[in-house]
Design a protein around this motif. Structure first.
Motif: not given
Length: 358
Positions: A202-208, A257-269, A180-182, A237-239
């Protein structure tokens, strides 16, 4: 609508919100000036839906595979107001649909409207939404993705006045993908409020990008919850804030707790075009598993003075140099849009905003 009926800024998730702006938008007078929704549709096949003040204009719409019906809303301060008649995209297993385009037109006052996207296993869909006009447009969206289903969404926030509030709830099945892109490039206040629950793999990409000017305020508050192992999420996200405007970005990743091997990234600028503007950033990680890879970054700055000087020394006017550097700043948020037609439309909207702001 009374301000007292709206969320309080004393609540942490609403600390940067502007309830007074919502109340003012809801009280805006109605306008009889015609708005040609057709000019906002992109050159794409598929359904074209016009929503005027929270009601589908069936005479101006081609529903194609979209149906109309009752949509339930999540228990949320603003989202629950949208329960009722809405639009539904429901695809069976292995189903695929041409892009669905929805143009939301507001002509004053307040309007509430809901949508639902339900994709069965291995189904694929794309949705593009555009918001124009003035008033308070309050929208709710429920997304349910089956195993390996894929959904791409793009949302253009172009209202000239008032306020646009979006509440989105998404549940992603095993191996499902949500991108999802905004782009907030209008003059209205906006709030993007979402909760995404990601299943196994699952894969979630959310930003804009949120672009603010004048006294405008735009904000997002997004939480991605990894409920099962092997999930991935990216929140980028970019502002950009000019004049005395405010842009606020709050992004959260929760790992069960049991969601091992999760890869989560955030980039806010954030980028301040003037020091009278404000950018608020709040990345959060809440991790209960021990075998994960999660990271976040948050920075706020100004345009590079050396780059500006260099470009001006090569004969580029200052305003043009500022626009080029600012456009490059938001490019990584817009360039992630997979459909070339949609990506070009977003880039054009951003360029138009820059031309007006600079």
């Amino acid at each position: 609508m009374s301000v007292l009926e709206l969320p309080s800024v004393r609540e942490e998730s609403w600390r940067w919100s502007d309830p007074e702006a919502i109340a003012a938008a809801a009280a805006m007078p109605w306008s009889d000036a015609p708005v040609d929704a057709a000019v906002y549709f992109l050159d794409l096949p598929g359904a074209r839906i016009v929503v005027r003040d929270g009601v589908v204009d069936q005479a101006a719409s081609d529903l194609h595979r979209v149906t109309l019906g009752h949509v339930e809303a999540a228990e949320h301060a603003l989202g629950r107001r949208t329960a009722g008649p809405g639009w539904v995209l429901d695809l069976a297993e292995d189903g695929a649909a041409h892009p669905v385009q929805i143009v939301h037109v507001s002509t004053g006052g307040s309007n509430h409207f809901a949508g639902a996207i339900r994709l069965a296993d291995d189904a694929t869909a794309q949705v593009v939404e555009t918001y124009v006009g003035a008033g308070w447009a309050n929208r709710g969206l429920s997304v349910t993705l089956g195993k390996a289903a894929r959904l791409m969404r793009a949302v253009r926030l172009l209202q000239a006045g008032g306020f646009t509030s979006l509440r989105e709830d998404a549940t992603l099945g095993q191996g499902a993908s949500l991108v999802t892109s905004f782009l907030g490039a209008g003059a209205a206040g906006t709030r993007i409020d979402a909760t995404i629950v990601a299943g196994e793999g699952a894969f979630a990409e959310y930003g804009g990008a949120l672009l603010t000017a004048g006294e405008q305020r735009q904000e997002c508050a997004v939480a991605v919850r990894h409920a099962e192992p092997n999930g991935q999420s990216h929140q980028l996200w970019r502002a950009v804030a000019a004049d005395r405007s405010t842009a606020s970005l709050a992004a959260r990743v929760e790992v069960a707790r049991h969601a091992q091997k999760t890869d989560g990234e955030q980039s806010l600028r954030g980028l301040l075009l003037k020091r009278t503007a404000t950018v608020n950033l709040k990345p959060e990680l809440e991790i209960f598993a021990d075998d994960v890879k999660c990271a976040h970054g948050a920075t706020v700055g100004e345009l590079d003075a050396r780059a500006l000087f260099y470009m001006q020394s090569r004969g580029i006017p200052r305003a043009r140099a500022q626009a080029l550097l600012t456009r490059a700043f938001v490019a990584d948020a817009l360039d992630r849009i997979g459909n070339a037609v949609v990506r070009e439309a977003f880039a054009s909207d951003a360029d138009a905003w820059l031309a007006a702001a600079l």
